[in-house]
Scaffold this motif. Structure first.
Motif, PDB file in Angstrom:
ATOM      1  N   SER A 116      58.665  35.748  75.019  1.00  0.00           N
ATOM      2  CA  SER A 116      57.857  34.778  75.771  1.00  0.00           C
ATOM      3  C   SER A 116      56.679  34.279  74.937  1.00  0.00           C
ATOM      4  N   ALA A 117      56.096  35.166  74.119  1.00  0.00           N
ATOM      5  CA  ALA A 117      54.984  34.736  73.261  1.00  0.00           C
ATOM      6  C   ALA A 117      55.474  33.775  72.180  1.00  0.00           C
ATOM      7  N   LYS A 118      56.642  34.071  71.615  1.00  0.00           N
ATOM      8  CA  LYS A 118      57.206  33.175  70.601  1.00  0.00           C
ATOM      9  C   LYS A 118      57.504  31.806  71.203  1.00  0.00           C
ATOM     10  N   TRP A 119      58.094  31.817  72.391  1.00  0.00           N
ATOM     11  CA  TRP A 119      58.435  30.555  73.075  1.00  0.00           C
ATOM     12  C   TRP A 119      57.160  29.774  73.422  1.00  0.00           C
ATOM     13  N   ALA A 120      56.143  30.468  73.904  1.00  0.00           N
ATOM     14  CA  ALA A 120      54.891  29.792  74.257  1.00  0.00           C
ATOM     15  C   ALA A 120      54.244  29.171  73.021  1.00  0.00           C
ATOM     16  N   GLY A 121      54.337  29.849  71.882  1.00  0.00           N
ATOM     17  CA  GLY A 121      53.796  29.279  70.650  1.00  0.00           C
ATOM     18  C   GLY A 121      54.507  28.002  70.243  1.00  0.00           C
ATOM     19  N   GLN A 122      55.835  28.018  70.334  1.00  0.00           N
ATOM     20  CA  GLN A 122      56.595  26.810  70.000  1.00  0.00           C
ATOM     21  C   GLN A 122      56.340  25.685  71.001  1.00  0.00           C
ATOM     22  N   MET A 123      56.162  26.047  72.277  1.00  0.00           N
ATOM     23  CA  MET A 123      55.860  25.034  73.287  1.00  0.00           C
ATOM     24  C   MET A 123      54.491  24.405  73.040  1.00  0.00           C
TER      25      MET A 123
END
Length: 261
Positions: A116-123
């Motif tokens: 979720s942290a990786k996805w939030a960074g890309q978002m």
């Protein structure tokens, strides 16, 4: 939640140090701003080339603001997706094959927090790049070609944010399963297939995220909003499935996950 927040901050710090937070928005901005600028100055460019008759150049039509903004959106569906996929193809794969993920997950950090942290960074990178570049192209379109209706512009932008959200989620999933280059190629092929599928057989792909591209462009022509509700819901659902699948895949791999929740 605290673990995800700490990994998210580390992700943003890594993007800042690698200049991703700078070059991705700048490249996208230069790309889309060229659409209104070249549309407005195209007669002068053709005249300077000296290869066309003056009568033909004098009657050359300059497109309206809505038509130019539709062209701007088209840049996001091709080059925009390409840039975001390349920027995110190593988001999980790089840490898996580099051993960093094992060092992080051997601590009491769950796979869900990590993904979720990786996805939030890309978002964050996607939203920053899209907002800055879309606002810049909007400004130059209004300045050179006339006003753009707020409602139509925001609706069209919203559809493309959903489309790019799906692209980011799919890239995170494939980066969890494959090496970076393979994840990028397959992500681009799947995004292209969804877009092409709706163009060739719209009756079979009414649910497809690819339909959002058509609906976003049609919004500048006053297309009814309700026609895009179903593909919008499906796109959000597919993005969620991608993230859940990435968490499940990371947990199934040999990387230890002490929390397991």
């Amino acid at each position: 939640m605290r673990q995800a927040w700490l990994i998210y901050r580390k992700e943003l710090l890594g993007m800042a140090r690698s200049y991703q937070l700078l070059w991705v928005p700048v490249v996208l901005m230069l790309l889309v701003v060229m659409q209104p600028v070249t549309s407005y100055y195209l007669p002068e460019i053709l005249a300077a080339s000296g290869s066309m008759p003056e009568e033909l150049i004098a009657g050359f039509p300059i497109p309206g603001s809505a038509e130019v903004m539709a062209g701007v959106l088209g840049q996001y569906s091709t080059i925009g997706v390409l840039i975001l996929v390349i920027a995110g193809m190593q988001v999980v794969a790089g840490e898996r094959y580099g051993g960093t993920a094992a060092l992080v997950l051997v601590r009491p950090v769950s796979s869900a927090s990590f993904i979720s942290a990786k996805w939030a960074g890309q978002m964050t990178l996607m939203l920053l790049s899209f907002t800055a570049s879309y606002a810049a192209s909007w400004y130059y379109t209004v300045l050179l070609l006339g006003p753009v209706t707020w409602r139509e512009g925001l609706i069209a932008g919203g559809f493309y944010i959903l489309w790019l959200t799906f692209a980011v989620s799919l890239t995170v999933l494939l980066s969890t399963l494959l090496r970076g280059s393979a994840a990028a190629v397959i992500s681009l092929l799947l995004m292209g297939a969804l877009s092409l599928g709706y163009s060739l057989a719209p009756a079979w792909f009414t649910w497809s995220p690819g339909r959002l591209l058509v609906e976003g462009t049609a919004a500048f022509g006053g297309s009814p909003l309700k026609s895009a509700i179903f593909p919008s819901i499906m796109t959000a659902l597919l993005s969620f499935v991608c993230i859940i699948s990435a968490v499940w895949s990371l947990r199934r791999q040999s990387i230890p996950d002490l929390r397991g929740d």
